[in-house]
Design a protein around this motif. Sequence first.
Motif, PDB file in Angstrom:
ATOM      1  N   ALA A  88     -16.390   4.171  13.008  1.00 25.59           N
ATOM      2  CA  ALA A  88     -15.189   3.366  13.255  1.00 25.59           C
ATOM      3  C   ALA A  88     -14.110   3.789  12.276  1.00 25.59           C
ATOM      4  CB  ALA A  88     -15.482   1.876  13.068  1.00 25.59           C
ATOM      5  N   MET A  89     -12.924   3.231  12.483  1.00 24.88           N
ATOM      6  CA  MET A  89     -11.848   3.344  11.501  1.00 24.88           C
ATOM      7  C   MET A  89     -11.938   2.099  10.629  1.00 24.88           C
ATOM      8  SD  MET A  89      -9.349   5.397  10.752  1.00 24.88           S
ATOM      9  CE  MET A  89      -7.823   5.946  11.396  1.00 24.88           C
ATOM     10  N   TYR A  90     -11.957   2.279   9.331  1.00 20.50           N
ATOM     11  CA  TYR A  90     -12.052   1.166   8.396  1.00 20.50           C
ATOM     12  C   TYR A  90     -10.715   1.021   7.668  1.00 20.50           C
ATOM     13  CZ  TYR A  90     -17.021   0.900   9.254  1.00 20.50           C
ATOM     14  OH  TYR A  90     -18.247   0.751   9.867  1.00 20.50           O
ATOM     15  N   PHE A  91     -10.149  -0.176   7.758  1.00 22.10           N
ATOM     16  CA  PHE A  91      -8.859  -0.457   7.131  1.00 22.10           C
ATOM     17  C   PHE A  91      -9.037  -1.421   5.966  1.00 22.10           C
ATOM     18  CE2 PHE A  91      -6.183   1.608  10.161  1.00 22.10           C
ATOM     19  CZ  PHE A  91      -6.761   1.436  11.401  1.00 22.10           C
ATOM     20  N   CYS A  92      -8.429  -1.075   4.879  1.00 26.69           N
ATOM     21  CA  CYS A  92      -8.325  -1.972   3.733  1.00 26.69           C
ATOM     22  C   CYS A  92      -6.958  -2.652   3.789  1.00 26.69           C
ATOM     23  CB  CYS A  92      -8.461  -1.138   2.465  1.00 26.69           C
ATOM     24  SG  CYS A  92      -8.143  -2.012   0.934  1.00 26.69           S
ATOM     25  N   ALA A  93      -6.879  -3.875   3.334  1.00 27.48           N
ATOM     26  CA  ALA A  93      -5.599  -4.577   3.270  1.00 27.48           C
ATOM     27  C   ALA A  93      -5.559  -5.427   2.014  1.00 27.48           C
ATOM     28  CB  ALA A  93      -5.399  -5.458   4.512  1.00 27.48           C
ATOM     29  N   SER A  94      -4.361  -5.719   1.561  1.00 22.66           N
ATOM     30  CA  SER A  94      -4.214  -6.612   0.417  1.00 22.66           C
ATOM     31  C   SER A  94      -3.012  -7.506   0.633  1.00 22.66           C
ATOM     32  CB  SER A  94      -4.081  -5.823  -0.893  1.00 22.66           C
ATOM     33  OG  SER A  94      -2.842  -5.137  -0.966  1.00 22.66           O
ATOM     34  N   SER A  95      -3.042  -8.652  -0.035  1.00 18.01           N
ATOM     35  CA  SER A  95      -1.902  -9.563   0.039  1.00 18.01           C
ATOM     36  C   SER A  95      -1.725 -10.266  -1.292  1.00 18.01           C
ATOM     37  CB  SER A  95      -2.074 -10.585   1.170  1.00 18.01           C
ATOM     38  OG  SER A  95      -3.164 -11.438   0.927  1.00 18.01           O
ATOM     39  N   GLU A  96      -0.504 -10.728  -1.503  1.00 20.39           N
ATOM     40  CA  GLU A  96      -0.157 -11.379  -2.766  1.00 20.39           C
ATOM     41  C   GLU A  96      -0.740 -12.783  -2.808  1.00 20.39           C
ATOM     42  OE1 GLU A  96       4.019 -11.778  -5.266  1.00 20.39           O
ATOM     43  OE2 GLU A  96       4.009 -10.985  -3.226  1.00 20.39           O
ATOM     44  N   ARG A  97      -0.605 -13.463  -1.689  1.00 21.18           N
ATOM     45  CA  ARG A  97      -1.127 -14.820  -1.574  1.00 21.18           C
ATOM     46  C   ARG A  97      -2.028 -14.888  -0.351  1.00 21.18           C
ATOM     47  NH1 ARG A  97       4.149 -15.351  -2.751  1.00 21.18           N
ATOM     48  NH2 ARG A  97       4.704 -15.798  -0.599  1.00 21.18           N
ATOM     49  N   GLN A  98      -2.533 -16.078  -0.087  1.00 23.07           N
ATOM     50  CA  GLN A  98      -3.595 -16.196   0.907  1.00 23.07           C
ATOM     51  C   GLN A  98      -3.054 -16.430   2.307  1.00 23.07           C
ATOM     52  OE1 GLN A  98      -6.487 -18.874  -0.536  1.00 23.07           O
ATOM     53  NE2 GLN A  98      -7.641 -18.969   1.336  1.00 23.07           N
ATOM     54  N   PHE A  99      -2.309 -17.499   2.490  1.00 20.54           N
ATOM     55  CA  PHE A  99      -1.929 -17.886   3.845  1.00 20.54           C
ATOM     56  C   PHE A  99      -0.511 -17.463   4.158  1.00 20.54           C
ATOM     57  CE2 PHE A  99      -5.757 -19.914   4.419  1.00 20.54           C
ATOM     58  CZ  PHE A  99      -6.028 -20.749   3.349  1.00 20.54           C
ATOM     59  N   TYR A 100      -0.303 -17.219   5.438  1.00 24.31           N
ATOM     60  CA  TYR A 100       1.022 -16.880   5.926  1.00 24.31           C
ATOM     61  C   TYR A 100       1.626 -15.706   5.157  1.00 24.31           C
ATOM     62  CZ  TYR A 100       5.570 -17.606   8.086  1.00 24.31           C
ATOM     63  OH  TYR A 100       6.717 -17.438   8.821  1.00 24.31           O
ATOM     64  N   ASN A 101       0.770 -14.993   4.513  1.00 24.12           N
ATOM     65  CA  ASN A 101       1.287 -13.936   3.676  1.00 24.12           C
ATOM     66  C   ASN A 101       1.044 -12.597   4.338  1.00 24.12           C
ATOM     67  OD1 ASN A 101       1.110 -12.611   0.442  1.00 24.12           O
ATOM     68  ND2 ASN A 101       2.743 -13.864   1.206  1.00 24.12           N
ATOM     69  N   GLU A 102       1.993 -11.715   4.215  1.00 29.05           N
ATOM     70  CA  GLU A 102       1.853 -10.412   4.832  1.00 29.05           C
ATOM     71  C   GLU A 102       0.680  -9.661   4.209  1.00 29.05           C
ATOM     72  OE1 GLU A 102       5.320  -8.040   4.572  1.00 29.05           O
ATOM     73  OE2 GLU A 102       4.393  -6.287   5.521  1.00 29.05           O
ATOM     74  N   GLN A 103      -0.213  -9.196   5.050  1.00 32.11           N
ATOM     75  CA  GLN A 103      -1.255  -8.308   4.581  1.00 32.11           C
ATOM     76  C   GLN A 103      -0.750  -6.881   4.755  1.00 32.11           C
ATOM     77  OE1 GLN A 103      -5.195  -9.179   6.187  1.00 32.11           O
ATOM     78  NE2 GLN A 103      -4.939 -11.357   5.731  1.00 32.11           N
ATOM     79  N   PHE A 104      -0.821  -6.126   3.684  1.00 29.86           N
ATOM     80  CA  PHE A 104      -0.412  -4.730   3.708  1.00 29.86           C
ATOM     81  C   PHE A 104      -1.657  -3.882   3.953  1.00 29.86           C
ATOM     82  CE2 PHE A 104       4.001  -4.799   2.242  1.00 29.86           C
ATOM     83  CZ  PHE A 104       4.107  -6.116   1.838  1.00 29.86           C
ATOM     84  N   PHE A 105      -1.577  -3.060   4.980  1.00 31.14           N
ATOM     85  CA  PHE A 105      -2.733  -2.272   5.390  1.00 31.14           C
ATOM     86  C   PHE A 105      -2.641  -0.843   4.878  1.00 31.14           C
ATOM     87  CE2 PHE A 105      -5.248  -4.786   8.375  1.00 31.14           C
ATOM     88  CZ  PHE A 105      -4.424  -5.890   8.533  1.00 31.14           C
ATOM     89  N   GLY A 106      -3.800  -0.286   4.562  1.00 35.09           N
ATOM     90  CA  GLY A 106      -3.884   1.131   4.259  1.00 35.09           C
ATOM     91  C   GLY A 106      -3.934   1.945   5.545  1.00 35.09           C
ATOM     92  N   PRO A 107      -3.900   3.264   5.415  1.00 38.91           N
ATOM     93  CA  PRO A 107      -3.888   4.139   6.593  1.00 38.91           C
ATOM     94  C   PRO A 107      -5.240   4.249   7.280  1.00 38.91           C
ATOM     95  CG  PRO A 107      -3.888   5.444   4.605  1.00 38.91           C
ATOM     96  CD  PRO A 107      -3.772   4.016   4.161  1.00 38.91           C
ATOM     97  N   GLY A 108      -6.293   3.775   6.611  1.00 38.16           N
ATOM     98  CA  GLY A 108      -7.612   3.800   7.224  1.00 38.16           C
ATOM     99  C   GLY A 108      -8.449   4.993   6.810  1.00 38.16           C
ATOM    100  N   THR A 109      -9.764   4.803   6.895  1.00 42.52           N
ATOM    101  CA  THR A 109     -10.741   5.881   6.746  1.00 42.52           C
ATOM    102  C   THR A 109     -11.534   5.954   8.039  1.00 42.52           C
ATOM    103  OG1 THR A 109     -11.023   5.683   4.351  1.00 42.52           O
ATOM    104  CG2 THR A 109     -12.841   6.655   5.591  1.00 42.52           C
ATOM    105  N   ARG A 110     -11.513   7.132   8.648  1.00 46.69           N
ATOM    106  CA  ARG A 110     -12.323   7.312   9.864  1.00 46.69           C
ATOM    107  C   ARG A 110     -13.727   7.706   9.436  1.00 46.69           C
ATOM    108  NH1 ARG A 110     -11.826   7.146  14.800  1.00 46.69           N
ATOM    109  NH2 ARG A 110      -9.550   7.144  14.807  1.00 46.69           N
ATOM    110  N   LEU A 111     -14.694   6.860   9.739  1.00 49.82           N
ATOM    111  CA  LEU A 111     -16.091   7.133   9.419  1.00 49.82           C
ATOM    112  C   LEU A 111     -16.810   7.587  10.683  1.00 49.82           C
ATOM    113  CD1 LEU A 111     -18.515   7.031   7.462  1.00 49.82           C
ATOM    114  CD2 LEU A 111     -18.885   4.672   8.220  1.00 49.82           C
ATOM    115  N   THR A 112     -17.426   8.756  10.593  1.00 48.34           N
ATOM    116  CA  THR A 112     -18.216   9.283  11.707  1.00 48.34           C
ATOM    117  C   THR A 112     -19.654   9.396  11.235  1.00 48.34           C
ATOM    118  OG1 THR A 112     -16.324  10.547  12.520  1.00 48.34           O
ATOM    119  CG2 THR A 112     -18.506  11.174  13.336  1.00 48.34           C
ATOM    120  N   VAL A 113     -20.554   8.708  11.925  1.00 48.23           N
ATOM    121  CA  VAL A 113     -21.979   8.751  11.596  1.00 48.23           C
ATOM    122  C   VAL A 113     -22.693   9.578  12.655  1.00 48.23           C
ATOM    123  CG1 VAL A 113     -24.048   7.406  11.125  1.00 48.23           C
ATOM    124  CG2 VAL A 113     -21.796   6.474  10.545  1.00 48.23           C
ATOM    125  N   LEU A 114     -23.362  10.635  12.214  1.00 48.58           N
ATOM    126  CA  LEU A 114     -24.041  11.545  13.154  1.00 48.58           C
ATOM    127  C   LEU A 114     -25.538  11.279  13.190  1.00 48.58           C
ATOM    128  CD1 LEU A 114     -22.182  14.819  12.147  1.00 48.58           C
ATOM    129  CD2 LEU A 114     -21.650  13.280  14.049  1.00 48.58           C
TER     130      LEU A 114
END
Lengths: 114, 117
Positions: A88-114
């Motif tokens: 899958a593509m795994y996205f990390c995100a962070s926010s300053e506060r908890q609710f109603y707060n913009e979560q800023f997303f990273g570009p993602g890591t594509r994980l391929t399991v063979l």
Amino acid sequence: EPEVTQTPSHQVTQMGQEVILRCVPISNHLYFYWYRQILGQKVEFLVSFYNNEISEKSEIFDDQFSVERPDGSNFTLKIRSTKLEDSAMYFCASSERQFYNEQFFGPGTRLTVL
Amino acid sequence: AQTVTQSQPEMSVQEAETVTLSCTYDTSENNYYLFWYKQPPSRQMILVIRQEAYKQQNATENRFSVNFQKAAKSFSLKISDSQLGDTAMYFCAFMKGGGTSYGKLTFGQGTILTVHP
């Protein structure tokens, strides 16, 4: 402008191997998240993390998964023994506060399991 | 559990025209927030607009506005004066407010919007 970064951008691994996905959240943010998106499916919540502990986790986030903030800047997702369905593509995100707060997303890591 | 549904897998619009993306959600919560995120082809998701459920007034951010119908559990996104840079996947998302929620976003399936010159 500050942004969330993730490494690696693409990780290929063999089934049963351990992988660690790395994220550097925005520096003054306090709340951290992991989401994943299997190809063609919805973005799904995995876990939220605050004050060095898990706040909430989904049913997907079983004992194979763990998160850690090993220092003041990194936030990692470890999958202990990868399965084919963890691809899958795994996205990390962070926010300053908890609710109603913009979560800023990273570009993602594509994980391929063979 | 909350669900978010985007019934339009793909939409297209001519540059400078207006387009509306649909989103419906299901929840028993009274306190919640709704978001539209945009994921351009480079794949980093960006917040477009957000709405607090207790506010009746529809949110607006420049060319982007929402039509929030709480009773109908509908939260559509209107993009006016579409630009080529609006081409992206758009996700509608729900967040519970308070209680046992800790900022978890529940996403819809996404709508691919293509803006044609």
